[in-house]
Design a protein around this motif. Sequence first.
Motif, PDB file in Angstrom:
ATOM      1  N   LEU A  19       0.839  -1.223  -0.008  1.00 36.53           N
ATOM      2  CA  LEU A  19      -0.006  -0.079  -0.103  1.00 36.53           C
ATOM      3  C   LEU A  19       0.838   1.173   0.036  1.00 36.53           C
ATOM      4  N   ARG A  20       1.709   1.193   0.758  1.00 31.77           N
ATOM      5  CA  ARG A  20       2.755   2.546   0.765  1.00 31.77           C
ATOM      6  C   ARG A  20       4.142   1.947   1.221  1.00 31.77           C
ATOM      7  N   ARG A  21       5.327   2.588   1.048  1.00 36.62           N
ATOM      8  CA  ARG A  21       6.388   2.308   1.593  1.00 36.62           C
ATOM      9  C   ARG A  21       7.106   3.657   1.645  1.00 36.62           C
ATOM     10  N   PRO A  68      15.949   7.652   6.173  1.00 39.26           N
ATOM     11  CA  PRO A  68      17.493   7.548   6.223  1.00 39.26           C
ATOM     12  C   PRO A  68      18.002   8.098   7.473  1.00 39.26           C
ATOM     13  N   GLU A  69      17.340   9.266   8.130  1.00 40.35           N
ATOM     14  CA  GLU A  69      18.129   9.714   9.584  1.00 40.35           C
ATOM     15  C   GLU A  69      18.021   8.626  10.468  1.00 40.35           C
ATOM     16  N   GLY A  70      16.779   7.879  10.640  1.00 38.03           N
ATOM     17  CA  GLY A  70      16.574   6.818  11.589  1.00 38.03           C
ATOM     18  C   GLY A  70      17.020   5.433  11.121  1.00 38.03           C
ATOM     19  N   ARG A  71      17.437   5.219  10.212  1.00 39.75           N
ATOM     20  CA  ARG A  71      17.853   4.044   9.533  1.00 39.75           C
ATOM     21  C   ARG A  71      16.757   2.913   9.498  1.00 39.75           C
ATOM     22  N   PHE A  72      15.827   3.243   8.993  1.00 37.29           N
ATOM     23  CA  PHE A  72      14.430   2.572   9.114  1.00 37.29           C
ATOM     24  C   PHE A  72      13.682   2.625   7.989  1.00 37.29           C
ATOM     25  N   THR A  73      12.918   1.367   7.505  1.00 35.00           N
ATOM     26  CA  THR A  73      11.880   1.667   6.425  1.00 35.00           C
ATOM     27  C   THR A  73      10.552   1.171   6.952  1.00 35.00           C
ATOM     28  N   LEU A  74       9.660   1.783   6.525  1.00 37.45           N
ATOM     29  CA  LEU A  74       8.014   1.176   6.837  1.00 37.45           C
ATOM     30  C   LEU A  74       7.468   0.793   5.560  1.00 37.45           C
ATOM     31  N   ALA A  75       7.021  -0.454   5.692  1.00 37.72           N
ATOM     32  CA  ALA A  75       5.965  -0.730   4.549  1.00 37.72           C
ATOM     33  C   ALA A  75       4.649  -1.482   4.964  1.00 37.72           C
ATOM     34  N   PHE A  76       3.701  -0.782   4.262  1.00 37.71           N
ATOM     35  CA  PHE A  76       2.405  -1.306   4.974  1.00 37.71           C
ATOM     36  C   PHE A  76       1.655  -2.046   3.497  1.00 37.71           C
ATOM     37  N   GLY A 116      -1.725  -5.009   2.931  1.00 38.34           N
ATOM     38  CA  GLY A 116      -3.047  -5.443   3.387  1.00 38.34           C
ATOM     39  C   GLY A 116      -3.724  -5.984   2.108  1.00 38.34           C
ATOM     40  N   TYR A 117      -5.050  -6.400   2.310  1.00 35.31           N
ATOM     41  CA  TYR A 117      -6.062  -6.505   1.371  1.00 35.31           C
ATOM     42  C   TYR A 117      -6.942  -5.450   0.823  1.00 35.31           C
ATOM     43  N   GLY A 118      -6.838  -4.566   1.611  1.00 34.07           N
ATOM     44  CA  GLY A 118      -7.583  -3.545   0.912  1.00 34.07           C
ATOM     45  C   GLY A 118      -6.984  -2.120   1.493  1.00 34.07           C
ATOM     46  N   ASP A 119      -7.618  -0.909   1.007  1.00 33.45           N
ATOM     47  CA  ASP A 119      -6.924   0.352   1.296  1.00 33.45           C
ATOM     48  C   ASP A 119      -6.988   0.696   2.985  1.00 33.45           C
ATOM     49  N   THR A 177      -7.896  -2.798   8.254  1.00 35.11           N
ATOM     50  CA  THR A 177      -6.832  -3.185   8.811  1.00 35.11           C
ATOM     51  C   THR A 177      -5.609  -3.452   8.111  1.00 35.11           C
ATOM     52  N   VAL A 178      -4.309  -3.020   8.401  1.00 31.26           N
ATOM     53  CA  VAL A 178      -3.438  -3.690   7.605  1.00 31.26           C
ATOM     54  C   VAL A 178      -2.156  -3.916   8.493  1.00 31.26           C
ATOM     55  N   LEU A 179      -0.972  -4.446   7.820  1.00 25.49           N
ATOM     56  CA  LEU A 179       0.280  -4.986   8.548  1.00 25.49           C
ATOM     57  C   LEU A 179       1.363  -3.700   8.080  1.00 25.49           C
ATOM     58  N   GLU A 180       2.009  -3.137   9.178  1.00 20.24           N
ATOM     59  CA  GLU A 180       3.119  -2.490   9.133  1.00 20.24           C
ATOM     60  C   GLU A 180       4.363  -3.232   9.054  1.00 20.24           C
ATOM     61  N   LEU A 181       5.087  -3.499   8.257  1.00 13.25           N
ATOM     62  CA  LEU A 181       6.365  -4.124   8.294  1.00 13.25           C
ATOM     63  C   LEU A 181       7.551  -3.284   8.516  1.00 13.25           C
ATOM     64  N   THR A 182       7.970  -3.172   9.509  1.00 13.66           N
ATOM     65  CA  THR A 182       9.157  -2.327   9.979  1.00 13.66           C
ATOM     66  C   THR A 182      10.572  -3.100   9.911  1.00 13.66           C
ATOM     67  N   HIS A 183      11.582  -2.339   8.885  1.00  7.29           N
ATOM     68  CA  HIS A 183      12.847  -2.967   8.857  1.00  7.29           C
ATOM     69  C   HIS A 183      13.657  -2.049   9.121  1.00  7.29           C
ATOM     70  N   ASN A 184      14.422  -2.345  10.298  1.00  2.96           N
ATOM     71  CA  ASN A 184      15.440  -1.328  10.936  1.00  2.96           C
ATOM     72  C   ASN A 184      16.920  -1.869  10.108  1.00  2.96           C
TER      73      ASN A 184
END
Length: 126
Positions: free
Chosen positions: A29-31, A35-43, A45-48, A53-60
Amino acid sequence: MRLLHTMLRVASLDRSLAFYTDVLGMRLLRRQDYPEGRFTLAFVGYGDEADHTVLELTHNWDTDHYELGTAYGHIAIETADIVATCDAVRARGGKVVREPGPMKHGTTVIAFVEDPDGYKIEFIQR
């Protein structure tokens, strides 16, 4: 009020995105990189997000492994055909760790799969 998302920390964002999109059929859905926090968030899900309700995948970026702990349980996903869903997961390279069948001490038909980080996802027969 409504439940917005559940956050999971993942060791490899690419590997996790492939699992949740290619194996489980969710959409990215979005990513966004931070860089300043050295992480990426990717959301995913099956719908908007406005309606689901969706999953937030956090990659440090500096962490390549997590201990899951003993408090975490699982994420549940409803499915119309649990056997076909498990077959599709297997065909796409996913790992079914509990075959479809009635839950212990009950009649609800469930199955479990495991994501690349070891998180459990429960399928529940509609």
